[in-house]
Design a protein around this motif. Structure first.
Motif, PDB file in Angstrom:
ATOM      1  N   ARG A 103      15.804   2.857 -13.033  1.00  0.00           N
ATOM      2  CA  ARG A 103      14.790   3.647 -13.731  1.00  0.00           C
ATOM      3  C   ARG A 103      13.525   3.799 -12.870  1.00  0.00           C
ATOM      4  O   ARG A 103      12.900   4.865 -12.848  1.00  0.00           O
ATOM      5  CB  ARG A 103      14.436   2.998 -15.064  1.00  0.00           C
ATOM      6  CG  ARG A 103      13.542   3.872 -15.919  1.00  0.00           C
ATOM      7  CD  ARG A 103      13.428   3.366 -17.323  1.00  0.00           C
ATOM      8  NE  ARG A 103      12.707   2.095 -17.394  1.00  0.00           N
ATOM      9  CZ  ARG A 103      12.369   1.510 -18.545  1.00  0.00           C
ATOM     10  NH1 ARG A 103      12.724   2.079 -19.691  1.00  0.00           N
ATOM     11  NH2 ARG A 103      11.717   0.376 -18.559  1.00  0.00           N
ATOM     12  N   VAL A 104      13.169   2.748 -12.139  1.00  0.00           N
ATOM     13  CA  VAL A 104      12.009   2.843 -11.250  1.00  0.00           C
ATOM     14  C   VAL A 104      12.298   3.806 -10.100  1.00  0.00           C
ATOM     15  O   VAL A 104      11.458   4.634  -9.723  1.00  0.00           O
ATOM     16  CB  VAL A 104      11.623   1.449 -10.718  1.00  0.00           C
ATOM     17  CG1 VAL A 104      10.491   1.561  -9.688  1.00  0.00           C
ATOM     18  CG2 VAL A 104      11.195   0.549 -11.858  1.00  0.00           C
ATOM     19  N   VAL A 105      13.490   3.725  -9.539  1.00  0.00           N
ATOM     20  CA  VAL A 105      13.851   4.607  -8.421  1.00  0.00           C
ATOM     21  C   VAL A 105      13.861   6.068  -8.857  1.00  0.00           C
ATOM     22  O   VAL A 105      13.473   6.965  -8.094  1.00  0.00           O
ATOM     23  CB  VAL A 105      15.218   4.190  -7.843  1.00  0.00           C
ATOM     24  CG1 VAL A 105      15.716   5.206  -6.820  1.00  0.00           C
ATOM     25  CG2 VAL A 105      15.123   2.817  -7.194  1.00  0.00           C
ATOM     26  N   GLY A 106      14.259   6.336 -10.080  1.00  0.00           N
ATOM     27  CA  GLY A 106      14.298   7.707 -10.572  1.00  0.00           C
ATOM     28  C   GLY A 106      13.005   8.179 -11.199  1.00  0.00           C
ATOM     29  O   GLY A 106      12.942   9.313 -11.678  1.00  0.00           O
ATOM     30  N   GLY A 107      11.952   7.343 -11.193  1.00  0.00           N
ATOM     31  CA  GLY A 107      10.689   7.729 -11.803  1.00  0.00           C
ATOM     32  C   GLY A 107       9.952   8.771 -10.969  1.00  0.00           C
ATOM     33  O   GLY A 107      10.118   8.862  -9.753  1.00  0.00           O
ATOM     34  N   THR A 108       9.110   9.555 -11.634  1.00  0.00           N
ATOM     35  CA  THR A 108       8.354  10.614 -10.959  1.00  0.00           C
ATOM     36  C   THR A 108       6.849  10.351 -10.952  1.00  0.00           C
ATOM     37  O   THR A 108       6.103  11.150 -10.375  1.00  0.00           O
ATOM     38  CB  THR A 108       8.620  11.954 -11.651  1.00  0.00           C
ATOM     39  OG1 THR A 108       8.266  11.857 -13.046  1.00  0.00           O
ATOM     40  CG2 THR A 108      10.085  12.345 -11.530  1.00  0.00           C
ATOM     41  N   SER A 109       6.388   9.289 -11.575  1.00  0.00           N
ATOM     42  CA  SER A 109       4.962   8.995 -11.584  1.00  0.00           C
ATOM     43  C   SER A 109       4.524   8.464 -10.224  1.00  0.00           C
ATOM     44  O   SER A 109       5.343   8.054  -9.391  1.00  0.00           O
ATOM     45  CB  SER A 109       4.630   7.979 -12.686  1.00  0.00           C
ATOM     46  OG  SER A 109       5.268   6.738 -12.407  1.00  0.00           O
TER      47      SER A 109
END
Length: 226
Positions: free
Chosen positions: A145-151
């Motif tokens: 989820r962190v790797v796919g985050g956009t923030s």
């Protein structure tokens, strides 16, 4: 030089000369004249600096490239986040089983929507210390989820998240291999126990037959005496 020329002119006026002599005197006067100054050298050709033609294949700079000071600020924030997470991982590594469970429970009190990328990484690091397959699987989901985050916070932590994710994938592969090996060892031990039980049963039958034969021989021996 002008005095000599005036002297020659006075001599020419006083003494009549023939045509060839007058011509020679003219040549002499022409030779005594001051030669004109040499012409100045031509100015050097101007140096023209031409810009090289623009490369059509060159990639134009992106329009959203951050300024230098903004880039340095982002790198500083990323470094601080990585250092803080590494310090947290070093602290969690030394916790006892009870303290580790309490730390995981404290992190779970915050919902997934409010935890943030840094909190997700903290929880993933803590779950990775339990050595439980279900906890390791959940830790991998948090890292994804962190790797796919956009923030912006997620982008700064993505390199470290990928590194931890690769380490957990290798750990899970090794643990799965160990589980298969342990299962194979248990199966082999069970088969060995079954073979020992059968062998012991055969030995028991042999002992029983040996005792029966000995008893039969002892019974027949007194009747055979004269």
């Amino acid at each position: 030089m002008p005095c000599r020329r005036n002297h020659l002119l006075r001599l020419a006026r006083a003494t009549p000369l023939a045509a060839p002599t007058a011509f020679s005197l003219a040549l002499l006067l022409a030779g005594c004249a001051t030669p004109p100054p040499p012409a100045p050298p031509p100015p050097p050709a101007p140096v023209i600096c031409e810009r090289p033609p623009a490369d059509e294949n060159a990639t134009a700079p992106a329009g959203n490239t951050p300024p230098a000071n903004e880039s340095r600020g982002g790198n500083r924030a990323q470094a601080e986040g990585n250092v803080a997470l590494l310090a947290y991982a070093d602290r969690v590594r030394t916790l006892s089983t009870g303290d580790l469970a309490a730390e995981i429970g404290h992190l779970n009190e915050t919902s997934d929507a409010l935890r943030g990328p840094f909190g997700d990484l903290q929880l993933a690091v803590a779950l990775g210390q339990t050595r439980q397959p279900q906890d390791l699987q959940r830790a991998q989901l948090l890292l994804q989820r962190v790797v796919g985050g956009t923030s912006e916070d997620a982008r700064r932590l993505q390199p470290l998240a990928r590194l931890i994710g690769a380490r957990y994938a290798e750990q899970r592969r090794v643990e799965d291999l160990l589980d298969k090996q342990n299962q194979a060892m248990r199966d082999n031990q069970r088969k060995l126990d079954q073979l020992n039980e059968r062998l012991e049963a055969v030995r028991a039958i042999e002992r029983s037959l040996t005792r029966s034969g000995a008893n039969a021989g002892a019974t027949a021996a007194p009747g055979a005496r004269p």
